[in-house]
Design an enzyme around this catalytic site. Structure first.
Site, mmCIF file in Angstrom:
data_model
loop_
_atom_site.group_PDB
_atom_site.id
_atom_site.type_symbol
_atom_site.label_atom_id
_atom_site.label_comp_id
_atom_site.label_asym_id
_atom_site.label_seq_id
_atom_site.Cartn_x
_atom_site.Cartn_y
_atom_site.Cartn_z
ATOM 1 N N ASP A 18 0.872 -1.162 0.000
ATOM 2 C CA ASP A 18 0.000 0.000 0.000
ATOM 3 C C ASP A 18 0.917 1.222 0.000
ATOM 4 O O ASP A 18 2.115 1.115 0.282
ATOM 5 C CB ASP A 18 -0.898 -0.038 1.244
ATOM 6 N N ASP B 161 -0.163 5.052 0.974
ATOM 7 C CA ASP B 161 -0.381 6.098 1.984
ATOM 8 C C ASP B 161 -0.343 5.518 3.394
ATOM 9 O O ASP B 161 -1.021 4.540 3.707
ATOM 10 C CB ASP B 161 -1.721 6.787 1.729
#
Length: 233
Positions: A16, A18
């Site tokens: 991922d 953020d």
């Protein structure tokens, strides 16, 4: 024989973006940056941007509504101005925020021979330059629909890479390469409960800088917990 075959399977390291590789939310920060450069109204845009971010954290975000909202200023200013603004965003916001721990983690997987994929619920306009900054060529992001001129329309093209959509997009990525889940050894790093569907799918889930709910779930399931950055409040 089975053990040897398992060892020989391609290894993937999925990330991922953020609050996982970055200690911030690039989508939210792009919105705040848009305000600072005068592309959006501080009060109205800021209020809506914060509300959408809170929906994302809560797992209730309508990603289609959000993408229309988040790309409005970009669409209005056109490709050339948007590219220039994004490079300034990289210089002022993203590059100063990238921490050595994140680069070192990516480097360790690269040196181990793993294929690295960034898979994010943030749109491709915001994230493609960030992936390049990290030296990652495989990016699965929210794809933006484009008109006949090639410019973005504000709509999403295909399946949004969000929640269970990340699993479906990852499956499509594997299928394009003639692979399925059983053909690869996958590690996935994420900070958010939004990514539980993909965390549960891979062999090696890593709750990375996890929010409180994901941390609790990881402890319950015995998943590895990795704190690259200071713990979020």
């Amino acid at each position: 024989m089975n053990s040897r075959n398992q060892v020989q399977r391609p290894r993937l390291a999925l990330f991922d973006l953020d609050h996982t590789l970055l200690p911030l939310d690039s989508d939210f920060e792009w919105g705040e940056f848009s305000i600072r450069i005068g592309w959006a109204d501080k009060q109205e845009f800021g209020r809506r941007n914060q509300a959408f971010y809170e929906d994302y954290v809560a797992g209730t975000l309508d990603v289609h509504d959000y993408v229309r909202f988040a790309t409005e200023a970009v669409r209005r200013h056109g490709a050339q101005q948007a590219a220039s603004a994004h490079e300034r965003f990289m210089d002022e916001v993203i590059r100063p925020a990238i921490q050595p721990a994140a680069r070192n983690l990516l480097r360790s997987h690269h040196e181990a021979g793993d294929e690295i994929v960034i898979i994010t619920a943030t749109n491709e306009f915001v994230t493609a330059p960030i992936a390049r900054e990290f030296g990652v060529s495989n990016l699965i992001a929210v794809q933006l629909e484009r008109d006949a001129s090639g410019w973005i329309t504000g709509e999403i093209d295909g399946i949004p890479s969000m929640r269970d959509g990340k699993v479906r997009r990852m499956e499509a990525w594997l299928k394009e390469r003639g692979l399925g889940w059983d053909d690869v050894e996958c590690t996935f790093y994420s900070d958010s409960v939004n990514d539980v569907p993909l965390l549960e799918k891979v062999q090696h889930p890593v709750a990375t800088n996890p929010d409180a709910r994901l941390r609790a779930l990881a402890l319950q399931k015995g998943w590895r917990i990795l704190d690259l950055f200071p713990q979020k409040p």
